[in-house]
Design an enzyme around this catalytic site. Structure first.
Site, PDB file in Angstrom:
ATOM      1  N   CYS A  37       0.835  -1.208   0.000  1.00 60.86           N
ATOM      2  CA  CYS A  37       0.000   0.000   0.000  1.00 60.86           C
ATOM      3  C   CYS A  37       0.872   1.261   0.000  1.00 60.86           C
ATOM      4  CB  CYS A  37      -0.909  -0.040   1.229  1.00 60.86           C
ATOM      5  SG  CYS A  37      -1.780   1.489   1.576  1.00 60.86           S
ATOM      6  N   CYS A  66       0.161   3.695   2.832  1.00 62.50           N
ATOM      7  CA  CYS A  66       0.652   3.101   4.089  1.00 62.50           C
ATOM      8  C   CYS A  66       2.159   3.341   4.223  1.00 62.50           C
ATOM      9  CB  CYS A  66       0.376   1.601   4.132  1.00 62.50           C
ATOM     10  SG  CYS A  66      -1.358   1.146   4.089  1.00 62.50           S
TER      11      CYS A  66
END
Length: 142
Positions: free
Chosen positions: A67, A70
Site C-alpha cells: 500500500c 501506508c
C-alpha cells in the site's frame, strides 16, 4: 499469559508475560526498551493481550506492505511513537500477514488508524494523515 514481541531495535523475538507490559520491559538480546520509541508489530496472538493489559491508550495502524499511502504514512507513525513514548503505545498490524485481525476490527481500507483504551475502541480514521493532522488527532486522547 505470555506473548512474543519483536524488538523494534534489533528484531529479536522476546517472550513477555502480558502482565509485565506496563513495567517498561527491555529486550533480552540488545537490552533496549521494547515499548519506547518505536511501534510494535502485533500478531493475532499478541494484539488481544496488548489491548487487555496496556494502561496506556493503544494506537493501531492497520497497513499492508504493498500500500503506497501506508508506506508514506509509516514514518509519520514512527515519529509519533518516538515523540509520545510513555503516553501512548503504538502498534502496527500488517493486514497481509494478519488478515484475521483486519476482519476482526472491520478494517475496510488501509491505512486505518484506531485508538483503543481499556480494551474499547475510542475512534478510528481511514487514510494517511499528514504529521500535523495525526498529532492533532492523537492529542484528543491524552
Amino acid at each position: 499469559m505470555s506473548m512474543q514481541l519483536e524488538c523494534p531495535h534489533c528484531h529479536a523475538v522476546n517472550r513477555l508475560e502480558a502482565s509485565r507490559l506496563n513495567e517498561s520491559p527491555n529486550c533480552g538480546a540488545c537490552k533496549a526498551p521494547l515499548l519506547a520509541g518505536a511501534p510494535l508489530a502485533a500478531s493475532k496472538e499478541s494484539l488481544p493481550l496488548i489491548l487487555k493489559h496496556s494502561k496506556l491508550p493503544v494506537v493501531i495502524d492497520f497497513w499492508a506492505p504493498w500500500c503506497g499511502p501506508c508506506q508514506q504514512f509509516g514514518p509519520t507513525f514512527a515519529t509519533a511513537a518516538k515523540d509520545m513514548a510513555g503516553k501512548m503505545l503504538f502498534v502496527k498490524v500488517d493486514t497481509e500477514a494478519q488478515p484475521d485481525l483486519g476482519n476482526q476490527f472491520r478494517v475496510r481500507s488501509i491505512p486505518t488508524l484506531l485508538v483503543v483504551e481499556s480494551n474499547a475502541e475510542l475512534e478510528r480514521v481511514s487514510g494517511a494523515l499528514s504529521p500535523g493532522q495525526f498529532k492533532a488527532w492523537l492529542m484528543q486522547f491524552l
